[in-house]
Scaffold this motif. Sequence first.
Motif, PDB file in Angstrom:
ATOM      1  N   LYS A  21      43.926 -17.386  36.103  1.00  0.00           N
ATOM      2  CA  LYS A  21      45.294 -17.418  36.650  1.00  0.00           C
ATOM      3  C   LYS A  21      46.102 -16.199  36.193  1.00  0.00           C
ATOM      4  O   LYS A  21      46.865 -15.616  36.967  1.00  0.00           O
ATOM      5  N   ILE A  22      45.919 -15.804  34.932  1.00  0.00           N
ATOM      6  CA  ILE A  22      46.606 -14.615  34.423  1.00  0.00           C
ATOM      7  C   ILE A  22      46.182 -13.387  35.234  1.00  0.00           C
ATOM      8  O   ILE A  22      47.020 -12.596  35.679  1.00  0.00           O
ATOM      9  N   SER A  23      44.882 -13.249  35.441  1.00  0.00           N
ATOM     10  CA  SER A  23      44.378 -12.093  36.193  1.00  0.00           C
ATOM     11  C   SER A  23      44.794 -12.151  37.660  1.00  0.00           C
ATOM     12  O   SER A  23      45.038 -11.120  38.292  1.00  0.00           O
ATOM     13  N   GLU A  24      44.906 -13.374  38.195  1.00  0.00           N
ATOM     14  CA  GLU A  24      45.358 -13.536  39.587  1.00  0.00           C
ATOM     15  C   GLU A  24      46.810 -13.048  39.723  1.00  0.00           C
ATOM     16  O   GLU A  24      47.152 -12.337  40.676  1.00  0.00           O
ATOM     17  N   ILE A  25      47.641 -13.410  38.761  1.00  0.00           N
ATOM     18  CA  ILE A  25      49.045 -12.962  38.769  1.00  0.00           C
ATOM     19  C   ILE A  25      49.108 -11.439  38.686  1.00  0.00           C
ATOM     20  O   ILE A  25      49.842 -10.787  39.429  1.00  0.00           O
ATOM     21  N   CYS A  26      48.308 -10.849  37.781  1.00  0.00           N
ATOM     22  CA  CYS A  26      48.287  -9.385  37.635  1.00  0.00           C
ATOM     23  C   CYS A  26      47.832  -8.712  38.929  1.00  0.00           C
ATOM     24  O   CYS A  26      48.362  -7.660  39.315  1.00  0.00           O
ATOM     25  N   GLY A  27      46.858  -9.334  39.605  1.00  0.00           N
ATOM     26  CA  GLY A  27      46.346  -8.781  40.861  1.00  0.00           C
ATOM     27  C   GLY A  27      47.391  -8.814  41.959  1.00  0.00           C
ATOM     28  O   GLY A  27      47.597  -7.825  42.676  1.00  0.00           O
ATOM     29  N   ILE A  28      48.084  -9.951  42.110  1.00  0.00           N
ATOM     30  CA  ILE A  28      49.115 -10.079  43.150  1.00  0.00           C
ATOM     31  C   ILE A  28      50.251  -9.084  42.913  1.00  0.00           C
ATOM     32  O   ILE A  28      50.824  -8.526  43.849  1.00  0.00           O
ATOM     33  N   LEU A  29      50.583  -8.833  41.629  1.00  0.00           N
ATOM     34  CA  LEU A  29      51.675  -7.920  41.289  1.00  0.00           C
ATOM     35  C   LEU A  29      51.246  -6.444  41.330  1.00  0.00           C
ATOM     36  O   LEU A  29      52.040  -5.557  41.022  1.00  0.00           O
ATOM     37  N   ASN A  30      49.964  -6.193  41.655  1.00  0.00           N
ATOM     38  CA  ASN A  30      49.433  -4.814  41.702  1.00  0.00           C
ATOM     39  C   ASN A  30      49.587  -4.081  40.365  1.00  0.00           C
ATOM     40  O   ASN A  30      49.936  -2.899  40.335  1.00  0.00           O
ATOM     41  N   VAL A  31      49.350  -4.808  39.278  1.00  0.00           N
ATOM     42  CA  VAL A  31      49.420  -4.182  37.951  1.00  0.00           C
ATOM     43  C   VAL A  31      48.217  -3.252  37.796  1.00  0.00           C
ATOM     44  O   VAL A  31      47.073  -3.668  37.963  1.00  0.00           O
ATOM     45  N   ASP A  32      48.477  -1.982  37.499  1.00  0.00           N
ATOM     46  CA  ASP A  32      47.384  -1.011  37.334  1.00  0.00           C
ATOM     47  C   ASP A  32      46.586  -1.303  36.067  1.00  0.00           C
ATOM     48  O   ASP A  32      47.166  -1.602  35.017  1.00  0.00           O
ATOM     49  N   GLY A  33      45.279  -1.175  36.160  1.00  0.00           N
ATOM     50  CA  GLY A  33      44.436  -1.333  34.976  1.00  0.00           C
ATOM     51  C   GLY A  33      44.377  -2.780  34.498  1.00  0.00           C
ATOM     52  O   GLY A  33      44.863  -3.699  35.155  1.00  0.00           O
ATOM     53  N   VAL A  71      58.154 -10.890  38.738  1.00  0.00           N
ATOM     54  CA  VAL A  71      57.085 -11.529  37.945  1.00  0.00           C
ATOM     55  C   VAL A  71      57.269 -13.046  37.968  1.00  0.00           C
ATOM     56  O   VAL A  71      56.310 -13.800  38.196  1.00  0.00           O
ATOM     57  N   ASN A  72      58.499 -13.508  37.749  1.00  0.00           N
ATOM     58  CA  ASN A  72      58.766 -14.955  37.725  1.00  0.00           C
ATOM     59  C   ASN A  72      58.404 -15.632  39.038  1.00  0.00           C
ATOM     60  O   ASN A  72      57.878 -16.751  39.046  1.00  0.00           O
ATOM     61  N   GLU A  73      58.687 -14.972  40.157  1.00  0.00           N
ATOM     62  CA  GLU A  73      58.374 -15.554  41.466  1.00  0.00           C
ATOM     63  C   GLU A  73      56.868 -15.786  41.614  1.00  0.00           C
ATOM     64  O   GLU A  73      56.424 -16.842  42.057  1.00  0.00           O
ATOM     65  N   VAL A  74      56.086 -14.764  41.240  1.00  0.00           N
ATOM     66  CA  VAL A  74      54.619 -14.880  41.358  1.00  0.00           C
ATOM     67  C   VAL A  74      54.081 -15.908  40.367  1.00  0.00           C
ATOM     68  O   VAL A  74      53.182 -16.697  40.692  1.00  0.00           O
ATOM     69  N   VAL A  75      54.642 -15.925  39.160  1.00  0.00           N
ATOM     70  CA  VAL A  75      54.218 -16.898  38.132  1.00  0.00           C
ATOM     71  C   VAL A  75      54.449 -18.317  38.641  1.00  0.00           C
ATOM     72  O   VAL A  75      53.572 -19.185  38.518  1.00  0.00           O
ATOM     73  N   ASN A  76      55.628 -18.580  39.224  1.00  0.00           N
ATOM     74  CA  ASN A  76      55.927 -19.918  39.752  1.00  0.00           C
ATOM     75  C   ASN A  76      54.988 -20.297  40.894  1.00  0.00           C
ATOM     76  O   ASN A  76      54.590 -21.453  41.035  1.00  0.00           O
ATOM     77  N   GLU A  77      54.617 -19.295  41.687  1.00  0.00           N
ATOM     78  CA  GLU A  77      53.712 -19.540  42.808  1.00  0.00           C
ATOM     79  C   GLU A  77      52.308 -19.913  42.320  1.00  0.00           C
ATOM     80  O   GLU A  77      51.674 -20.845  42.850  1.00  0.00           O
ATOM     81  N   ILE A  78      51.814 -19.209  41.291  1.00  0.00           N
ATOM     82  CA  ILE A  78      50.444 -19.427  40.799  1.00  0.00           C
ATOM     83  C   ILE A  78      50.362 -20.595  39.802  1.00  0.00           C
ATOM     84  O   ILE A  78      49.437 -21.401  39.843  1.00  0.00           O
ATOM     85  N   LEU A  79      51.331 -20.671  38.906  1.00  0.00           N
ATOM     86  CA  LEU A  79      51.274 -21.704  37.853  1.00  0.00           C
ATOM     87  C   LEU A  79      52.001 -22.968  38.243  1.00  0.00           C
ATOM     88  O   LEU A  79      51.948 -23.970  37.525  1.00  0.00           O
ATOM     89  N   GLY A  80      52.739 -22.920  39.363  1.00  0.00           N
ATOM     90  CA  GLY A  80      53.507 -24.103  39.779  1.00  0.00           C
ATOM     91  C   GLY A  80      54.931 -23.983  39.276  1.00  0.00           C
ATOM     92  O   GLY A  80      55.177 -23.590  38.140  1.00  0.00           O
ATOM     93  N   CYS A  81      55.883 -24.311  40.122  1.00  0.00           N
ATOM     94  CA  CYS A  81      57.307 -24.175  39.774  1.00  0.00           C
ATOM     95  C   CYS A  81      57.684 -25.288  38.809  1.00  0.00           C
ATOM     96  O   CYS A  81      57.267 -26.426  38.944  1.00  0.00           O
TER      97      CYS A  81
END
Length: 352
Positions: free
Chosen positions: A273-285, A339-349
């Motif tokens: 889930k952490i990596s999924e959030i990083c992927g959706i946010l286009n975090v480099d590396g 970041v918060n928007e994507v976190v709520n989407e992946i981890l549940g609001c």
Amino acid sequence: MNKIQNQTRPVFPFTAIVGQEEMKLALILNVIDPKIGGVMIMGDRGTGKSTTIRAIADLLPEIEVVLDDLFNSHSSDYDLMSDAVKQRIEQGSELSTQFIKVPMIDLPLGATEDRLCGTIDIEKALNEGIKTFEPGLLAKAHRGILYVDEVNLLDDHLVDILLDSAASGWNTVEREGISIRHPSRFVLVGSGNPEEGELRPQLLDRFGMHAEIRTVKEPSLRVQIVEQRSKFDKDPYACIAEFQDKQKGLKSHIISAQEKLPSIIIDYDLRVKISEICGILNVDGLRGDIVTNRAAKAFAAYQNKDEVDIEDIRKVITLCLRHRLRKDPLDSMDSGTKVNEVVNEILGCTEL
């Protein structure tokens, strides 16, 4: 009371600081696990950045160092030893040790490269064949905290040296074919005001966490902060004595978390889930993934848990990722909100 008054310079108690919870949490987590990679604190002038950073250093337990060693070497951990101490161990020499306060080193804006890295006495090396090293701030900060105020105004060349040392844990000084290296592991803490200039994105990415602080708006809290500061300025030792029990409690809490940290586990699904959030946010590396995993474990240890849960991730992930997002000049949304928007989407609001 006498013991308190023996301090050379009274330091404002960490537990007396009102508000700025995000900054305080980032500092505590970096103390529990220095491998998180330090923290960048950006915010308005006069919001207590320097006071808080100096206060966390004063709170830390003393460390054991090898006596007469220039680099605060550990007596048994090879990663934290200078080459000279390793040589003494190989020769069977007995090491004497002493306990010292955790080093808290300030890097002034006008510092030179020699002041930061240290210098080699070339004349003595050539004439007498003796390598004489004058330690710099990177040597003095080993196993401690290196604090750079107004880091966004620091010369880029010095910032590069700082970040290389922070990443590798070693500092190498070379002059005229003579080379000396020493361990340099420290918690790098930078602070600055965004109005005075931004850090380059590739440098910002090297800080493990990024805390944003704002001037407190609520009148009652502002009054509380002013009263607390006035009380300290009037009689610092009485203020330190007043918070002594809270300071001891937090110190033992941090020590317990440090001891518990190696046993903390994080479930595979949560890592995904952490990596999924990083992927959706286009975090480099992958630095964002690694730091978030570390920070979540440190927070779980701080909460006296055995394993990381979703709320631990939710608590730290914005601190770990907000400065790693690509800047879009046309995007009006704050990176922390994104970041918060994507976190709520992946981890549940959830209501926080």
